[in-house]
Design a protein around this motif. Sequence first.
Motif, PDB file in Angstrom:
ATOM      1  N   ALA A   1       8.362  14.657 -11.056  1.00 11.73           N
ATOM      2  CA  ALA A   1       8.441  13.539  -9.974  1.00 11.73           C
ATOM      3  C   ALA A   1       7.557  12.202 -10.459  1.00 11.73           C
ATOM      4  N   GLY A   2       8.284  11.116 -10.475  1.00 13.47           N
ATOM      5  CA  GLY A   2       7.357  10.114 -10.959  1.00 13.47           C
ATOM      6  C   GLY A   2       6.457   9.452  -9.964  1.00 13.47           C
TER       7      GLY A   2
ATOM      8  N   THR B   1       9.523   7.652  -5.855  1.00 22.95           N
ATOM      9  CA  THR B   1      10.810   8.040  -5.149  1.00 22.95           C
ATOM     10  C   THR B   1      10.840   7.825  -3.539  1.00 22.95           C
ATOM     11  N   GLY B   2       9.807   7.185  -3.187  1.00 18.39           N
ATOM     12  CA  GLY B   2       9.719   6.681  -1.620  1.00 18.39           C
ATOM     13  C   GLY B   2       9.097   8.051  -0.815  1.00 18.39           C
ATOM     14  N   GLY B   3       8.206   9.014  -1.456  1.00 24.70           N
ATOM     15  CA  GLY B   3       7.924  10.395  -0.793  1.00 24.70           C
ATOM     16  C   GLY B   3       6.563  10.001  -0.113  1.00 24.70           C
ATOM     17  N   ALA B   4       6.154  10.726   0.613  1.00 27.63           N
ATOM     18  CA  ALA B   4       4.953  10.540   1.528  1.00 27.63           C
ATOM     19  C   ALA B   4       3.703  10.798   0.717  1.00 27.63           C
ATOM     20  N   ARG B   5       3.504  11.371  -0.268  1.00 29.66           N
ATOM     21  CA  ARG B   5       2.578  11.477  -1.064  1.00 29.66           C
ATOM     22  C   ARG B   5       1.867  10.620  -1.872  1.00 29.66           C
ATOM     23  N   HIS B   6       1.160   9.893  -1.321  1.00 33.82           N
ATOM     24  CA  HIS B   6       0.414   8.648  -2.001  1.00 33.82           C
ATOM     25  C   HIS B   6      -0.635   8.239  -1.154  1.00 33.82           C
ATOM     26  N   SER B   7      -1.895   8.004  -1.937  1.00 33.80           N
ATOM     27  CA  SER B   7      -3.136   7.963  -1.321  1.00 33.80           C
ATOM     28  C   SER B   7      -3.948   7.100  -2.308  1.00 33.80           C
ATOM     29  N   ARG B   8      -5.073   6.261  -1.422  1.00 34.00           N
ATOM     30  CA  ARG B   8      -6.057   5.695  -2.306  1.00 34.00           C
ATOM     31  C   ARG B   8      -7.274   6.618  -2.485  1.00 34.00           C
ATOM     32  N   PHE B   9      -8.093   6.394  -3.798  1.00 31.49           N
ATOM     33  CA  PHE B   9      -8.826   7.167  -4.152  1.00 31.49           C
ATOM     34  C   PHE B   9     -10.325   6.534  -4.337  1.00 31.49           C
ATOM     35  N   ARG B  10     -11.393   6.844  -3.878  1.00 32.47           N
ATOM     36  CA  ARG B  10     -12.810   6.075  -3.846  1.00 32.47           C
ATOM     37  C   ARG B  10     -13.478   6.611  -5.284  1.00 32.47           C
ATOM     38  N   PRO B  11     -14.282   5.853  -6.030  1.00 31.18           N
ATOM     39  CA  PRO B  11     -14.847   6.445  -7.152  1.00 31.18           C
ATOM     40  C   PRO B  11     -15.999   7.074  -6.427  1.00 31.18           C
ATOM     41  N   GLU B  12     -16.454   8.276  -7.266  1.00 32.73           N
ATOM     42  CA  GLU B  12     -17.673   8.914  -6.998  1.00 32.73           C
ATOM     43  C   GLU B  12     -18.636   8.936  -8.160  1.00 32.73           C
ATOM     44  N   PRO B  13     -19.971   9.068  -7.826  1.00 31.65           N
ATOM     45  CA  PRO B  13     -20.891   8.907  -8.995  1.00 31.65           C
ATOM     46  C   PRO B  13     -20.808   9.732 -10.121  1.00 31.65           C
ATOM     47  N   ASP B  14     -20.253  11.087  -9.708  1.00 26.07           N
ATOM     48  CA  ASP B  14     -19.956  11.948 -10.850  1.00 26.07           C
ATOM     49  C   ASP B  14     -18.713  11.791 -11.868  1.00 26.07           C
TER      50      ASP B  14
ATOM     51  N   VAL C   1     -12.757  -6.290 -14.789  1.00 25.89           N
ATOM     52  CA  VAL C   1     -11.832  -5.386 -15.404  1.00 25.89           C
ATOM     53  C   VAL C   1     -12.697  -4.259 -16.031  1.00 25.89           C
ATOM     54  N   ASP C   2     -12.435  -2.971 -15.875  1.00 25.43           N
ATOM     55  CA  ASP C   2     -13.090  -2.059 -16.655  1.00 25.43           C
ATOM     56  C   ASP C   2     -11.709  -1.523 -17.398  1.00 25.43           C
ATOM     57  N   GLU C   3     -11.758  -1.764 -18.800  1.00 25.11           N
ATOM     58  CA  GLU C   3     -10.740  -1.603 -19.723  1.00 25.11           C
ATOM     59  C   GLU C   3     -10.216   0.040 -19.652  1.00 25.11           C
ATOM     60  N   GLU C   4     -11.334   0.936 -19.476  1.00 24.37           N
ATOM     61  CA  GLU C   4     -10.865   2.277 -19.344  1.00 24.37           C
ATOM     62  C   GLU C   4     -10.070   2.641 -18.285  1.00 24.37           C
ATOM     63  N   LEU C   5     -10.231   2.011 -17.018  1.00 21.84           N
ATOM     64  CA  LEU C   5      -9.578   2.283 -16.128  1.00 21.84           C
ATOM     65  C   LEU C   5      -8.242   1.402 -15.948  1.00 21.84           C
ATOM     66  N   LEU C   6      -8.198   0.224 -16.520  1.00 21.77           N
ATOM     67  CA  LEU C   6      -6.819  -0.292 -16.554  1.00 21.77           C
ATOM     68  C   LEU C   6      -6.004   0.430 -17.536  1.00 21.77           C
ATOM     69  N   ALA C   7      -6.581   1.268 -18.547  1.00 19.56           N
ATOM     70  CA  ALA C   7      -5.709   2.089 -19.444  1.00 19.56           C
ATOM     71  C   ALA C   7      -4.871   3.239 -18.602  1.00 19.56           C
ATOM     72  N   LEU C   8      -5.656   3.466 -17.459  1.00 15.63           N
ATOM     73  CA  LEU C   8      -4.975   4.529 -16.831  1.00 15.63           C
ATOM     74  C   LEU C   8      -3.759   4.463 -15.888  1.00 15.63           C
ATOM     75  N   THR C   9      -3.642   2.864 -15.666  1.00  8.89           N
ATOM     76  CA  THR C   9      -2.653   2.489 -14.546  1.00  8.89           C
ATOM     77  C   THR C   9      -1.052   2.797 -15.236  1.00  8.89           C
ATOM     78  N   GLY C  10      -0.343   2.490 -14.456  1.00 11.24           N
ATOM     79  CA  GLY C  10       1.186   2.795 -14.819  1.00 11.24           C
ATOM     80  C   GLY C  10       1.659   4.217 -14.486  1.00 11.24           C
ATOM     81  N   PRO C  11       2.719   4.584 -15.355  1.00 14.05           N
ATOM     82  CA  PRO C  11       3.495   5.881 -14.528  1.00 14.05           C
ATOM     83  C   PRO C  11       2.822   7.120 -14.914  1.00 14.05           C
ATOM     84  N   TRP C  12       2.777   8.217 -13.945  1.00 11.84           N
ATOM     85  CA  TRP C  12       2.224   9.375 -14.135  1.00 11.84           C
ATOM     86  C   TRP C  12       3.405  10.321 -13.517  1.00 11.84           C
ATOM     87  N   TYR C  13       3.528  11.588 -14.117  1.00 10.92           N
ATOM     88  CA  TYR C  13       4.239  12.348 -13.680  1.00 10.92           C
ATOM     89  C   TYR C  13       3.738  13.917 -13.179  1.00 10.92           C
ATOM     90  N   TRP C  14       4.078  14.166 -11.848  1.00 11.73           N
ATOM     91  CA  TRP C  14       3.726  15.728 -11.588  1.00 11.73           C
ATOM     92  C   TRP C  14       5.028  16.329 -11.651  1.00 11.73           C
TER      93      TRP C  14
END
Length: 459
Positions: free
Chosen positions: A370-371, A388-401, A354-367
């Motif tokens: 919109a939750g 809210t069941g919308g279609a704007r969900h994605s997975r994100f791959r980490p990059e070296p930068d 577990v990367d503690e910094e990434l773990l701290a990013l998890t949870g709710p965010w708002y655009w």
Amino acid sequence: MTDLYDELFPTTRRALLHRIAVAQTEGRTPSLVAAVVRDGRPVWSGARSMIDGHAPTPDVQYRIGSITKTFVAVLVLRLRDEGLLDLADPLGRHLPGTAADGATVAQLLSHSAGLAAETPAPWWERTDGALRPELADVLEGERPLRHPAGRLHHYSNPGFALLGALVERLRGEPWGDVLHREVLEPLGMDRTTLLPQHPHAGGFAVHPWADVMLPEPLTDTGVMAPAGQLWSTTTDLARWAAFLATGDDKVLAADTVAEMRRPAVGPEGDDWSDSYGLGLQLIRHEGRLLHGHSGSMPGFSAGLWISGTDGLAAITMANATNGTNTTRVAADLIALTARHEPRLPEPWRPLPEVDEELLALTGPWYWGAAGHALHLKADRVLELVTLTGGARHSRFRPEPDGTWTGLDNYYAGETLRIVRTADGSVSHLDLGSFVLTREPYGPADVIPGGLDPRGWSAG
């Protein structure tokens, strides 16, 4: 050692055998062979024949027709991955002088180049390739282009003859030799060949109104071979189905194989049932999205289809010109196997570290208001889902930068950045210029356009 062809329950095997028996009888097919693959391994093989006691074995070759196109597409995408061409390149940049000079490689792969469906007469599938010895012979005519390039899907056999010639031009040797060295040999497919090798089935036409047969010619189609020349077996096509499901770094990476099965031209209508990617067909069957290809040549028909969701694939081949819908039978074999033995989900397991910094990013965010929720997955992958069941969900791959790149859906290819304050704490997330904050529309200093100084109110 357990027999690979004896891994399904008896009731499943009986249901599969019954399906192909019905297909052989109702289709009035001299013989029919089939196989099922689960999670990359062949788990069932069956055959029915008009001759008692002489059903074909999994090593008997049948002509696979347009399934050949999937092999040609892999060769072309290998060239792309090596940097020898771009899918947006016009064909004329690499193979000048054809009627399709302006069509792109991607359009040829997806049958959206607007080319004619067939060659000029005579019927190429039933005549020797010596009748059209040059590449120019496959498209020359009054109207080689039937539609504007890139506008719609219009299946073109000559288009794949051009792609085979493209492979030959860039590799400097016949496409069949390239296929053997770069694809068939690495995958262990030693029974897939350009011309039939013993033992192989003979092709027949069955009279539409009487139970009599007529042998079909076993032609060498010459420059049209990339459109439908190959012969193969259920054993070899089981290996090919496993490759088309997950890729193999010896031949083509998983990401590139996944690219092949994305629709390249928008399907027509909201309830589309079939589409086409880069050398692969897509169909819907009993609620499943399958990818693969059908194939037919005089005397033969074949179907190879894969359900990624179920981890299943099925192959069906018959030696009759018409009568048996091999695509439907293969799709039914997938559905039957999934119904009798549904795929078991992978066990849940905690992350290995577990990367503690990434773990701290998890949870709710708002655009804005919109939750969303951010989840941490294996290999530092982040998954953003809407609440809210919308279609704007994605997975994100980490990059070296230190950024992340979207892998799918609305944010595919977009960049996710963590924006920090002067003291190093996280201020907000920037997703393709969208600001995601821990509170709805807050804090005000990071929201583009600012906020009404009165803040939230009752009205």
